[in-house]
Motif scaffolding. Structure first.
Motif, PDB file in Angstrom:
ATOM      1  N   GLN A  37     -11.909  -3.012   0.446  1.00  0.00           N
ATOM      2  CA  GLN A  37     -10.485  -2.695   0.543  1.00  0.00           C
ATOM      3  C   GLN A  37      -9.663  -3.630  -0.336  1.00  0.00           C
ATOM      4  OE1 GLN A  37     -10.222   0.133   2.088  1.00  0.00           O
ATOM      5  NE2 GLN A  37     -12.374  -0.122   2.671  1.00  0.00           N
TER       6      GLN A  37
ATOM      7  N   PHE B  64      -5.260  -1.263  -7.759  1.00  0.00           N
ATOM      8  CA  PHE B  64      -4.049  -0.444  -7.790  1.00  0.00           C
ATOM      9  C   PHE B  64      -2.825  -1.264  -8.202  1.00  0.00           C
ATOM     10  CE2 PHE B  64      -0.265   1.481  -6.020  1.00  0.00           C
ATOM     11  CZ  PHE B  64      -0.410   2.806  -6.377  1.00  0.00           C
TER      12      PHE B  64
ATOM     13  N   CYS C  26      -9.928  -2.392  -3.824  1.00  0.00           N
ATOM     14  CA  CYS C  26      -9.128  -1.181  -4.021  1.00  0.00           C
ATOM     15  C   CYS C  26      -7.648  -1.530  -4.184  1.00  0.00           C
ATOM     16  CB  CYS C  26      -9.344  -0.230  -2.848  1.00  0.00           C
ATOM     17  SG  CYS C  26      -8.563   1.384  -3.053  1.00  0.00           S
ATOM     18  N   LEU C  27      -7.139  -2.436  -3.359  1.00  0.00           N
ATOM     19  CA  LEU C  27      -5.747  -2.859  -3.482  1.00  0.00           C
ATOM     20  C   LEU C  27      -5.507  -3.603  -4.792  1.00  0.00           C
ATOM     21  CD1 LEU C  27      -5.157  -4.090   0.174  1.00  0.00           C
ATOM     22  CD2 LEU C  27      -4.015  -2.150  -0.905  1.00  0.00           C
TER      23      LEU C  27
ATOM     24  N   LEU D 107      -3.857   4.998  -1.207  1.00  0.00           N
ATOM     25  CA  LEU D 107      -4.854   3.991  -0.845  1.00  0.00           C
ATOM     26  C   LEU D 107      -5.326   4.248   0.579  1.00  0.00           C
ATOM     27  CD1 LEU D 107      -3.052   0.848  -2.288  1.00  0.00           C
ATOM     28  CD2 LEU D 107      -4.988   2.041  -3.288  1.00  0.00           C
TER      29      LEU D 107
ATOM     30  N   GLY E 280       0.822  -1.205   0.000  1.00  0.00           N
ATOM     31  CA  GLY E 280       0.000   0.000   0.000  1.00  0.00           C
ATOM     32  C   GLY E 280       0.852   1.248   0.000  1.00  0.00           C
TER      33      GLY E 280
END
Length: 606
Positions: free
Chosen positions: A343, A350, A346-347, A213, A209
């Motif tokens: 989450q 990315f 989202c990770l 983020l 991360g």
């Protein structure tokens, strides 16, 4: 003589005058003795406190002048030839994608061990010549420069990132393959010199991360004892197999808020446990990582056909293996839910962004090229009782589905590494033993089963926006399910929390459908049938009326279609098929209808 005796009695140490006379008599000088003493003390102090730091500074300057793809810092460095020990402190490596930090540590190379060049490189009884101990290990991944540079090139954007490519000509590749093919098992290789390497890590951390983020995924562990070695490959066409065995203590996988996050923390986790949201924790975890070193594809196909009955020919067609086995011991707890899944998404977006390009079919390796690894296999076994919590939020109040599972539960994930004509299909399967499920409602009882087995087969076509079909098969043995009407709103809130709040995007829409097949063996469906929908939620001596449907098998088939973009209605068809079923009614002892009224003329019991 009297004065001398008096001086000797007064002090046991010689005076300055006596020492000076002694040095002059023996052609010496006190000043030189004092300077030698001071220099010796200064040299000892320098070697003790400053020599290792100066060597670290010199090594830092030399390494960074030669290496340009990052910055390497060595705070202090010292070594001892006699003991074969190298000590270091405050070591870190930083580039544009990741960082590795080590607080301090040392390595011992046992050079005095007898070296036998004829020893097998995969001998399990081989000596451990290299031993490494590290304190305060940190590994942080915060960017994917090469991937984003390739995306800029794919989308025709202005290049702002520089990708590090190791270009290798075809002639160099062929030469390296030929050299490896001529001498695949070199007894003088590093594997014969270092057949076993042991690494001990105290207080380790792995993070994924950055400040773009909202959450960073961190893996913490207190102690790790790792052993690296090699053994014969699964197929004789490969070179050898890498093996890493390890035992980790007090492992925690967490989602913690990213420092200096640029956005707003609007989405709060349902539960905070220490620094953040704990996804998984266990007191002790054993890992077993293995990977075959691929050999070279040969042209000897006729020999394999002539020896079809031999054991070696059976292993010849096996592809190189690659996988990770994880064994969780006592104190294992899993926590997941809609917030944790957001989450994860989202990770994932990315670090693994989509390029929206059609995937190319993987070419079959030709003779002279390395063999292909077809899949990565992940296995997780639970050898002690564990818990699984499914957490979600409703009106800032945390609700949960709590599941207790017994020892022997496992999970297997197969991720293909090649792409076929129809894309690729990862699979997930596993089983949960002695399942006991409760909810956070006042009526807590939900599901009890002896075993729950599941098998999920995903489908990813080569074109990213083509329809996807996901298959999910669930088998439940000796299950008892308790149902009340309030569970409808409970699970509706769970689905609404899991649904995305973002506006639908036609450009990223992918049609897909979930096909569910649920099969119950020796099942019980229990409904609370009290008058006026009143339910007794006490833990002991409940006064509820239960209506149960029992049977040998129950098959439920249904499909969740998500093939239209923002449909006005969504039709779902459920198919239920039961065999050897019967209905039963259970009344509490206080119920007036528990005992039927007596017939006329029948005497009541005394």
């Amino acid at each position: 003589m009297t004065g001398v005796e008096t001086n000797a009695n007064d002090s046991a140490f010689p005076s300055y005058i006596d020492l000076d006379k002694f040095l002059v008599k023996h052609d010496s000088n006190f000043v030189w003795l004092l300077m030698a003493t001071i220099l010796s003390c200064g040299w000892i102090i320098y070697l003790t406190y400053y020599n290792s730091r100066n060597i670290g500074l010199i090594l830092t300057l030399i390494i960074n002048r030669l290496y340009k793809n990052g910055y390497i810092h060595i705070g202090s460095f010292s070594f001892s030839v006699l003991s074969g020990k190298v000590m270091f402190r405050d070591v870190y490596y930083i580039n544009e994608d990741m960082s590795i930090r080590i607080q301090d540590g040392f390595l011992i190379f046992r050079w005095w061990k007898v070296y036998n060049p004829k020893q097998k490189s995969h001998d399990p009884k081989a000596e451990t010549r290299l031993y490494v101990t590290v304190n305060g290990f940190e590994f942080h991944v915060y960017n994917r420069t090469d991937l984003y540079a390739r995306l800029q090139e794919t989308f025709g954007l202005e290049p702002t990132l520089k990708a590090h490519r190791k270009e290798e000509g075809p002639d160099q590749t062929l030469n390296s393959v030929n050299i490896t093919a001529e001498s695949p098992d070199q007894v003088s290789s590093w594997r014969s010199l270092l057949p076993v390497i042991k690494v001990n890590i105290s207080t380790g951390r792995i993070a994924f991360g950055n400040h773009y983020l909202p959450q960073t995924m961190c893996v913490h562990f207190d102690d790790a004892f790792l052993t690296y070695t090699t053994k014969p490959p699964s197929s004789h066409l490969d070179k050898f197999m890498h093996i890493v065995k390890g035992a980790l203590e007090n492992v925690r996988v967490m989602l913690v808020p990213s420092p200096r996050y640029l956005g707003m923390h609007n989405d709060e986790p349902p539960r905070l446990m220490g620094e953040g949201f704990v996804v998984m924790q266990s007191n002790d975890v054993d890992i077993y990582y293995y990977m075959d070193e691929p050999g070279v594809v040969t042209e000897e196909v006729g020999n394999a056909d002539s020896e079809a009955g031999s054991e070696g020919s059976k292993l010849q067609d096996l592809p190189p293996c690659w996988g990770l086995d994880i064994v969780c011991g006592k104190g294992t707890d899993f926590n997941y839910g809609p917030w944790a899944d957001r989450q994860r998404d989202c990770l994932w977006k990315f670090f693994l962004p989509a390029d929206y390009q059609s995937m190319k079919v993987t070419e079959i390796a030709q003779p002279g090229k390395p063999r292909q690894i077809l899949a990565f296999e992940l296995r997780m076994n639970i050898i002690a009782d564990a818990t699984i919590d499914l957490l979600f939020t409703k009106n800032r109040e945390t609700n949960a589905v709590h599941v207790n599972v017994g020892a022997g539960s496992y999970l297997e994930v197969n991720i293909p590494m090649t792409v076929g004509e129809n894309g690729y299909s990862p699979t997930i399967k596993g089983q949960l033993l002695h399942v006991d499920t409760t909810s956070s409602m006042q009526y807590r009882t939900l599901l009890e089963a002896e075993m729950l087995a599941f098998h999920v087969n995903a489908s990813y076509p080569r074109i990213w926006n083509m329809p996807q079909s996901w298959q999910c098969e669930i088998e439940v043995y000796k299950a008892t399910y308790h149902f009340i009407y309030a569970q409808k709103n409970f699970f509706t809130d769970l689905i609404q929390d899991w649904a995305s709040d973002s506006a639908p995007d036609l450009y990223s829409f992918v049609p897909y459908s979930w096909n569910f097949k649920v099969l119950f063996h020796q099942f019980e469906m229990i409904w609370a049938a009290n008058q006026h929908n009143w339910i007794d939620c006490s833990t002991k001596q409940q006064e509820n009326v239960y209506l149960a449907a029992c049977g040998e098998t129950l098959n439920i088939d249904f499909t969740l279609p998500f093939i239209e973009f923002v449909p006005t209605t969504c039709n779902m068809r459920f198919c239920l098929k039961a065999e050897d079923t019967d209905l039963q009614l259970s009344l509490p002892e206080c119920h007036p209808s528990r005992y039927p009224p007596p017939h006329p003329g029948q005497r009541l019991p005394a």
